[in-house]
Design an enzyme around this catalytic site. Structure first.
Site, PDB file in Angstrom:
ATOM      1  N   GLU A 281       0.784  -1.220   0.000  1.00  0.00           N
ATOM      2  CA  GLU A 281       0.000   0.000   0.000  1.00  0.00           C
ATOM      3  C   GLU A 281       0.824   1.282   0.000  1.00  0.00           C
ATOM      4  OE1 GLU A 281       0.319  -1.425   4.394  1.00  0.00           O
ATOM      5  OE2 GLU A 281       0.084  -2.338   2.411  1.00  0.00           O
ATOM      6  N   HIS A 305      -8.197  -3.326  -1.366  1.00  0.00           N
ATOM      7  CA  HIS A 305      -7.520  -3.475  -0.077  1.00  0.00           C
ATOM      8  C   HIS A 305      -6.423  -2.419   0.072  1.00  0.00           C
ATOM      9  CE1 HIS A 305      -6.212  -5.773   3.504  1.00  0.00           C
ATOM     10  NE2 HIS A 305      -5.001  -5.363   3.152  1.00  0.00           N
ATOM     11  N   GLU A 306      -5.592  -2.286  -0.962  1.00  0.00           N
ATOM     12  CA  GLU A 306      -4.490  -1.310  -0.874  1.00  0.00           C
ATOM     13  C   GLU A 306      -5.037   0.118  -0.826  1.00  0.00           C
ATOM     14  OE1 GLU A 306      -2.043  -2.919  -0.062  1.00  0.00           O
ATOM     15  OE2 GLU A 306      -2.681  -4.838  -0.891  1.00  0.00           O
ATOM     16  N   HIS A 309      -6.119   1.020   2.642  1.00  0.00           N
ATOM     17  CA  HIS A 309      -4.979   1.404   3.489  1.00  0.00           C
ATOM     18  C   HIS A 309      -4.733   2.906   3.467  1.00  0.00           C
ATOM     19  CE1 HIS A 309      -3.129  -2.025   5.369  1.00  0.00           C
ATOM     20  NE2 HIS A 309      -3.102  -2.723   4.256  1.00  0.00           N
ATOM     21  N   GLU A 328      -4.327  -3.946   9.421  1.00  0.00           N
ATOM     22  CA  GLU A 328      -4.893  -4.931   8.498  1.00  0.00           C
ATOM     23  C   GLU A 328      -6.339  -5.322   8.791  1.00  0.00           C
ATOM     24  OE1 GLU A 328      -3.646  -5.334   5.812  1.00  0.00           O
ATOM     25  OE2 GLU A 328      -1.519  -4.903   6.019  1.00  0.00           O
ATOM     26  N   ASP A 385       8.286 -11.365   9.682  1.00  0.00           N
ATOM     27  CA  ASP A 385       8.023 -12.089   8.440  1.00  0.00           C
ATOM     28  C   ASP A 385       7.679 -13.553   8.717  1.00  0.00           C
ATOM     29  OD1 ASP A 385       8.548  -9.817   6.933  1.00  0.00           O
ATOM     30  OD2 ASP A 385      10.664 -10.323   6.657  1.00  0.00           O
ATOM     31  N   TYR A 393      -5.614  -9.772   9.852  1.00  0.00           N
ATOM     32  CA  TYR A 393      -6.584  -9.370   8.843  1.00  0.00           C
ATOM     33  C   TYR A 393      -7.988  -9.848   9.206  1.00  0.00           C
ATOM     34  CZ  TYR A 393      -2.538  -8.716   5.646  1.00  0.00           C
ATOM     35  OH  TYR A 393      -1.369  -8.319   5.063  1.00  0.00           O
TER      36      TYR A 393
END
Length: 613
Positions: A281, A305-306, A309, A328, A385, A393
Site C-alpha cells: 500500500e 484493499h491497498e 490502506h 490490516e 516475516d 486481517y
C-alpha cells in the site's frame, strides 16, 4: 531508556527524525546504491542517537553544517538476526546528521533483477519491499511505524531506465555538480548516460512505506487520479489497465465511506512476478503482483484493499507490529465495504467466506504458538516475516464486524469517520483505540468482551461464520464431494475465481488420488489462470499424494514469488512425515528457484524447509 518498538533500536528518550533528504546512485553491475541520507530531527540532541541499520556499509557520519565527522559505532559487532545493528551517532547539540553509506547485495528490502529475469530480457530492474522492518537495509533510520518522516530523493539512474516512487515526482533531468553530498564522486554522479529522477513526499509516513522501482517502465491512464505502470510489455499494461479500470469509482466510494482521500494520486505499479506480496500500500504508488490480473476484474479487490490502506494503515498506523491488526483488520473491513458498494454484496460475501476459512487454517497453523492468534501479540525476538498470517486481517475484521453488529452500521460508519479524523497522520496502539471506542460508544464493554477479542487466543465464540446464500451453497457442494458428488456443469456455469477458490478450500484436506484427478479432468483447475484457484488445487493434490502434479507445482513455484502461494505449497510438500521424496523435491525446486525470489520470500521458505528438515 527503553526501545519504542520490539523490532527497533529506537530509544524512547531520543528525538524522532521528521525529514530525510536522500541522494542515491544506482550501480546495477554491483547491485548496490551509493547513498547519502540527511536526517533532520524534531529537536537538537546531545549524546547517543540510535538508528536501525542492516546490511549497510557506513562510510561516515557528518555534521552537514561544516562536514566535520560525528563519532559513530555499530552495535552489536555481529548483527542481530532480526534487528540488524544499531548505528549509534554521538551528537553535540545537532539537529541534523549526514550519513554516507552504500547498500549491499544482501540488503533485504531490495531485489535486483538481471535482464534475463525481466519480461523483455534486455534491461535490469530493481524494486523495494520495506514492510515490516526492511527500510533499515536501504537507509539508516528509526525503522519503526511509531516514527513518521517526510522525505526528498534524487535517484541517479542509467538514462535508458525510469524510476517511480511512493512520492510526488518533481523532475527528470540531467545530474548537477555538487548535489550528491558525497554519495559518490561528482565525476561519477555527472557521467554521460545518467539521469536524475527527483521526488518529494510532503506528508509524514512510517519508514515501511518508503518505496521505489527502477526499470524499463511504461504507463497508461485509467482514471483522473490513477495511472497503471508496468514493465514495457504492451499486453501486460493493457491487461492491467483493463483489470483496474474501475479504480476511480473505488476511490470515490472510499471517500464517501471514510472521508477525503489525502494522498492526491493513487497510481499502480505491476511488478515482476517475484514480488512477494499481493499488493503493498505504498502511498501514491501501490505495488502489485501480476498474479492479481485475472481477466475478470476480481483482481481489483486487491486494489480495493491497498486503497483502503489510504485511510487505515497509511493515515492511521499501528505503533508497532504487535498491533498490526490496527492496519490490516481495519483495512480488510474497509476493503469489503468498498467491494460491497462497487461489486455487490455477493462478491463481498465470497471474500468474507474465503477469509473465514483462512482464519480457521491460520489458527491451526499456530496451534503450538497461540500467541500469534491474538490481536495484540508479543513479538520480542521474533522476525515479523516468520509470523505473518491472516490472523490480524481476518480476526481483526471480525472484531470490527462484532462492533458493527452491536451498534448498527450507520452508527459504526459515523464512528469510523470520527476515528480516522481524530488519529490521521498518527501512529497508535490497540489501547488507544479501545479508549477511543469506549469514549465514543459508551457501555460497549458491557456487551462485547474487548479484552478477550484483543488479548485472547483463537477465534472468539461471538465471531460469526459468514451467512449468505452463495457461501452456504458452495460450502454445501464442497461437503457433498465427501460422498463422491462433483458439482455439475449447471451448478458452476457462472462461477468465477472466488467461487472456485471457496469450493476447493472447503474440500477435505486429503482425497483419493482418483477423486483429485477426476475433479481436474472435468474443470482443469490445475491450469487455471487464477493463481488463487490453481494453488488451492495444487495444495490439495500434494496433500492427497498426487505426485503427477509435481510438474505443475514446480512450474508454479518457479514462475511466481508471491508468498501467499509459496508458503502453502512448500509447507504441503515438506510437512507430511514419511514422504521424504516430497521433501527432496521441495529442496531441489527451491535451490533452483530461490535466486528469482525476493529476499523476504527466500527467508520465509528457508524457515519452512528448516522447520521440517
Amino acid at each position: 531508556m527503553a526501545p519504542v518498538d520490539p523490532h527497533s533500536y529506537t530509544e524512547s528518550t531520543h528525538p524522532f527524525t521528521n525529514h530525510i533528504a536522500f541522494s542515491f546512485y544506482f550501480d546495477f553491475p554491483s547491485s548496490t546504491i551509493h547513498s547519502t541520507a540527511l536526517l533532520t530531527l524534531t529537536a537538537p540532541h546531545s549524546g547517543p542517537l540510535s538508528l536501525d541499520s542492516r546490511s549497510l556499509q557506513i562510510s561516515a557520519v557528518l555534521d552537514p553544517s561544516n562536514l566535520t565527522p560525528i563519532p559513530f559505532t555499530l552495535k552489536p559487532s555481529s548483527p542481530d538476526a532480526v534487528l540488524g545493528q544499531s548505528l549509534v551517532a554521538t551528537l553535540s547539540g545537532q539537529s541534523q546528521l549526514l550519513v554516507v553509506y552504500k547498500t549491499t547485495p544482501s540488503s533485504s528490502a531490495l531485489q535486483w533483477l538481471s535482464p534475463p529475469q525481466t519480461s523483455n530480457k534486455t534491461l535490469p530492474f530493481v524494486y523495494t519491499q520495506c514492510q515490516s522492518i526492511h527500510a533499515r537495509s536501504i537507509f539508516p533510520c528509526q525503522d519503526t511505524p511509531a516514527a513518521r518522516i517526510k522525505y526528498s530523493a534524487k535517484l541517479n539512474i542509467p538514462s535508458y531506465l525510469s524510476a517511480v516512487m511512493a512520492a510526488k515526482h518533481v523532475s527528470r533531468r540531467d545530474p548537477l555538480h555538487g548535489e550528491c553530498f558525497g554519495a559518490c564522486d561528482d565525476s561519477i554522479w555527472c557521467r554521460e548516460g545518467r539521469i536524475v529522477e527527483e521526488f518529494v513526499m510532503e506528508q509524514p509516513v512510517p519508514p515501511y512505506l518508503f518505496a521505489f522501482a527502477v526499470g524499463e517502465l511504461v504507463s497508461k491512464e485509467v482514471g483522473t487520479r490513477t495511472k497503471v505502470y508496468s514493465e514495457a510489455v504492451p499486453s501486460l499494461l493493457d491487461a492491467a489497465a483493463a483489470e483496474f479500470a474501475g479504480t476511480e469509482e473505488m476511490i470515490k466510494t472510499g471517500e464517501s465511506l471514510f472521508g477525503p482521500y489525502e494522498w492526491e494520486r493513487f497510481d499502480l505499479l505491476v511488478l515482476p512476478p517475484s514480488f512477494p506480496y499481493g499488493g503493498m500500500e505504498n502511498p501514491r504508488m501501490v505495488f502489485l503482483t501480476p498474479t492479481v490480473i485475472k481477466g475478470d476484474a476480481t483482481g481489483a479487490q486487491v486494489v480495493a484493499h491497498e486503497l483502503a490502506h489510504s485511510w487505515t494503515g497509511n493515515l492511521i498506523t499501528n505503533k508497532s507490529n504487535d498491533h498490526f491488526w490496527l492496519n490490516e483488520g481495519f483495512t480488510t473491513y474497509a476493503e469489503r465495504r468498498i467491494v460491497e458498494a462497487v461489486q455487490g454484496k455477493e462478491k463481498a460475501a465470497l471474500s468474507i467466506g474465503i477469509g473465514w476459512k483462512g482464519l480457521i487454517e491460520e489458527t491451526e497453523r499456530f496451534k503450538d504458538s497461540m500467541e500469534f492468534t491474538k490481536l495484540i501479540t508479543d513479538q520480542r525476538g521474533v522476525n515479523p516475516d516468520d509470523v505473518y498470517s491472516e490472523v490480524p486481517y481476518e480476526k481483526g475484521f471480525h472484531f470490527l464486524m462484532r462492533i458493527e453488529r452491536q451498534i448498527g452500521r450507520p452508527a459504526f460508519d459515523e464512528f469510523l469517520k470520527k476515528y480516522i479524523n481524530a488519529f490521521k497522520f498518527q501512529s497508535i496502539d490497540t489501547y488507544m483505540f479501545i479508549d477511543f471506542l469506549k469514549a465514543n460508544v459508551p457501555g460497549i464493554e458491557t456487551h462485547i468482551d474487548l479484552k478477550m477479542w484483543t488479548e485472547g487466543t483463537g477465534i472468539p465464540p461471538d465471531a460469526l461464520e459468514p451467512a449468505s446464500d452463495v457461501y452456504t451453497k458452495i460450502v454445501s457442494l464442497s461437503n457433498e464431494f465427501k460422498n463422491g458428488r462433483m458439482p455439475n456443469e449447471d451448478e458452476v456455469a457462472e462461477w468465477g475465481g472466488q467461487e472456485w477458490e471457496l469450493y476447493v478450500e472447503n474440500l477435505p484436506k486429503s482425497l483419493e488420488t482418483s477423486q483429485v484427478t477426476a475433479l481436474d479432468e472435468r474443470y482443469q483447475l490445475s491450469e487455471s489462470r487464477n493463481y488463487d484457484v490453481k494453488v488451492a488445487f495444487l495444495r490439495l493434490a500434494i496433500s492427497s499424494g498426487c505426485t503427477n502434479y509435481h510438474t505443475e507445482v514446480e512450474k508454479t513455484l518457479k514462475g511466481v514469488g508471491r508468498m501467499k502461494y509459496l508458503r502453502p505449497l512448500y509447507t504441503a510438500l515438506v510437512k507430511t512425515s514419511g514422504r521424504e521424496d516430497e521433501k527432496v523435491f521441495a529442496r531441489r525446486v527451491f535451490s533452483e528457484a530461490c535466486s528469482g525470489y525476493h529476499p523476504i520470500a527466500q527467508g520465509v521458505v528457508e524457515a519452512i524447509l528448516a522447520k521440517h528438515s
